[in-house]
Design a protein around this motif. Sequence first.
Motif, short mmCIF file in Angstrom:
data_model
loop_
_atom_site.label_atom_id
_atom_site.label_comp_id
_atom_site.label_asym_id
_atom_site.label_seq_id
_atom_site.Cartn_x
_atom_site.Cartn_y
_atom_site.Cartn_z
N LYS A 309 -0.37 -3.15 -2.12
CA LYS A 309 -0.64 -3.72 -0.27
C LYS A 309 -1.32 -4.74 -0.18
CE LYS A 309 -2.75 -2.34 3.79
NZ LYS A 309 -3.78 -1.36 4.38
N ASN A 310 -2.36 -5.08 -1.23
CA ASN A 310 -3.23 -6.26 -1.30
C ASN A 310 -2.76 -7.36 -1.82
OD1 ASN A 310 -5.23 -4.89 0.48
ND2 ASN A 310 -6.01 -4.00 -1.26
N ARG A 390 8.85 0.66 -3.16
CA ARG A 390 7.69 1.10 -3.03
C ARG A 390 7.67 2.45 -4.02
NH1 ARG A 390 7.28 -2.75 -0.39
NH2 ARG A 390 6.71 -3.08 1.89
N ASP A 391 8.53 2.31 -5.09
CA ASP A 391 8.51 3.37 -5.96
C ASP A 391 8.16 2.77 -7.32
OD1 ASP A 391 9.03 5.38 -8.01
OD2 ASP A 391 10.61 6.31 -6.68
N SER A 392 7.18 2.88 -7.96
CA SER A 392 6.79 2.00 -9.22
C SER A 392 7.72 2.27 -10.23
CB SER A 392 5.20 2.42 -9.73
OG SER A 392 5.04 3.71 -10.02
N ARG A 393 8.30 3.44 -10.35
CA ARG A 393 9.44 3.84 -11.40
C ARG A 393 10.78 2.82 -11.33
NH1 ARG A 393 9.80 9.98 -9.64
NH2 ARG A 393 10.07 8.87 -7.87
N ASP A 498 3.92 1.73 3.26
CA ASP A 498 3.46 0.18 3.64
C ASP A 498 2.18 0.28 3.71
OD1 ASP A 498 6.20 -0.41 3.95
OD2 ASP A 498 6.19 -0.38 6.05
N ASN A 499 1.25 1.16 3.81
CA ASN A 499 -0.33 1.11 4.05
C ASN A 499 -0.69 1.57 2.63
OD1 ASN A 499 -0.47 0.65 6.52
ND2 ASN A 499 0.01 2.77 7.16
N GLY A 500 0.20 1.58 1.60
CA GLY A 500 -0.47 1.84 0.25
C GLY A 500 -0.79 3.25 -0.09
#
Length: 640
Positions: A309-310, A390-393, A498-500
């Motif tokens: 997010k950052n 948004r899925d690190s895999r 979206d907000n982490g």
Amino acid sequence: MKRFRFITPIALTVLIALSATSCTDWLTLYPQDRVVEENFWEDKNDLEGVRYAAYQQMGNTLEKLIIWGDLRSDAYQINPAITSEDKSFVAFQNITEGKLDSTMSQYDWGGIYTTINFCNKVLQHGEEVLQRDAQFTRTEWNEIKAEMTAMRALNYFYLLRSFKDIPYSTKVINSDEEVMAFPATNQLAVLDTLIMDVRAVAGKGRNRFENKNGVDDTHGLMTNTAIYALLAEMYLWRGALREGRGFDKAVTKMDNDSVIYFGQLSLDALHERNSFTTYGAASIQTDDYGSGLLNAELISNKQMGAQYKNKISPTVNSYDYIFYYGSTGSSDSYGNSIESMFELQFPELDNRKNEVIHKYYGQSSNVFFSVNANGVANTYGSEASTLMKRDSRMWYSCQDLIRNSSSSSGSASSALQTPYMLKWANCNFIYDQTSDKLYTSWKSSNWHNWIIYRMTDVMLMMAEAYVCRAESNGANDPDMRACKNIVDAIHKRSAFNDNGAELAAPNTTANRENYIKLVMNERMMEFLGEGKRWFDLVRYAERYAQDRISRNDDGEYQKTDAKATDVVILPDPREPQYVDGTMGVRKMVNDYLSKAYPTIEQTLKNRLKNRYGLYSPIYYMEKKANRNLIDQNPVWNREK
């Protein structure tokens, strides 16, 4: 023609001198001629040498296990950038398009039977060594017996998932004549026997081994956690096969109960093993993410979402430790994490390279496979484009924004033509401030282990069993809720909003069919590139073999849904008491393969035909070696 490489005593005596070394040297030393073995089996060192040879041999068959377990699935396509002149390219293209035949050497199973023969030799001669070696104890033999029984069952389990009906024997094969009298046995009958054999030794193996000279036998040999995991998966398959053949629900419920029971024992044994083992990475943070299961502590990714997010290059602890650092925290471990239950070892210490993963996975013009973006996106539903980011895999399993490690600090590169599988490379994730995109930086390694079982695999087996035994639809059913909690926990570990903040699996109406798909989709995300996806699709099709079909009062099959009007209900050509599984094949193609290969959806249905199309052809040389006692798969019946 020989289909096995046989152990000989001249070579086996070398094992006494080699007992302190790794098994790498073993298979390269014994001669090819046969001599009598009676004088070889003298002490524990002899037994252990052949025991290690079984693992070495299984590692030698890894390429086949990948092709059989993954290639036909919705996860891959042939790399469009390939420039290799390897003749396998054409065969792989045909396999992905459902054009299989018995002349393809990819379906030669001889190497797997060699592994099984090693196991049989240890099991046959163990009692004999126990009588001859006073230093070899009954406890030690029982532990090795449990290990080799499970190892044999695991290799047979690969065969029956790949070929359905297979030759089965627990006797040592010492001659071509014995191979010739080696008929095929029914798939369910073999599976019943494997379950019975492994249950008899469950809990009697080792929980852990002392790490000596950098050799990690705790992860590289079949300990109790792996034996229980194997039992859980075999029960999962038996439940699916029985359900698709119309067995009573009370019978399939017992199978699903057993998946949950042995799955929990596997998690317990893993927890016990980790509790009593000193790891260099003792500070690894874990979390159960609300799975509801005991001893299911996953490696935590708690900071990852906030970093993304950052716009800070994120750290994915789960990836780092499962596929790279392992349990030691060392940058050259390449596996053996606290979540791992059993891995085929490719240690740098032995100079034993894992060449196979570089042949099929990675990003270059010499790699055969790239990822099928449509097939993977299907598992995320209508919001795939957002959820996959948004899925690190997906950053390492389905990535088209890639930099080689040598250019990781350079300017952003454009998206590649197709996404690639980088799970078996050493990856870092880089947030590029200029392009506002996340890139994967990678470099290859020759020493990555191959994971057979790990914690999330067992957890998702249990999730599938929970939904399949549920008494009712709806989120209030305790088994449906248990399934969702497990899937959500695994998803939360790797995905964020979206907000982490942690993100649960995509929402779906709580009913049996949707939740089975929920598990299937999560397995795709979690195990992409680990040799499991086609086997999952076969199990899915087998479970729905009677979809929209029921029996009338006279025991005859009848259609129960208007969508089945274009299907003729036919009996299984070998087991006429059951239907031939056409409905399950069609459902699997509709739900999964059609999304990956939309232009050949109907062609795939026509080529696969029935349940036999889910399995592989018998390599023509195997039929010749067995005096034609093995019937060819009726769907892939082209003979040379």
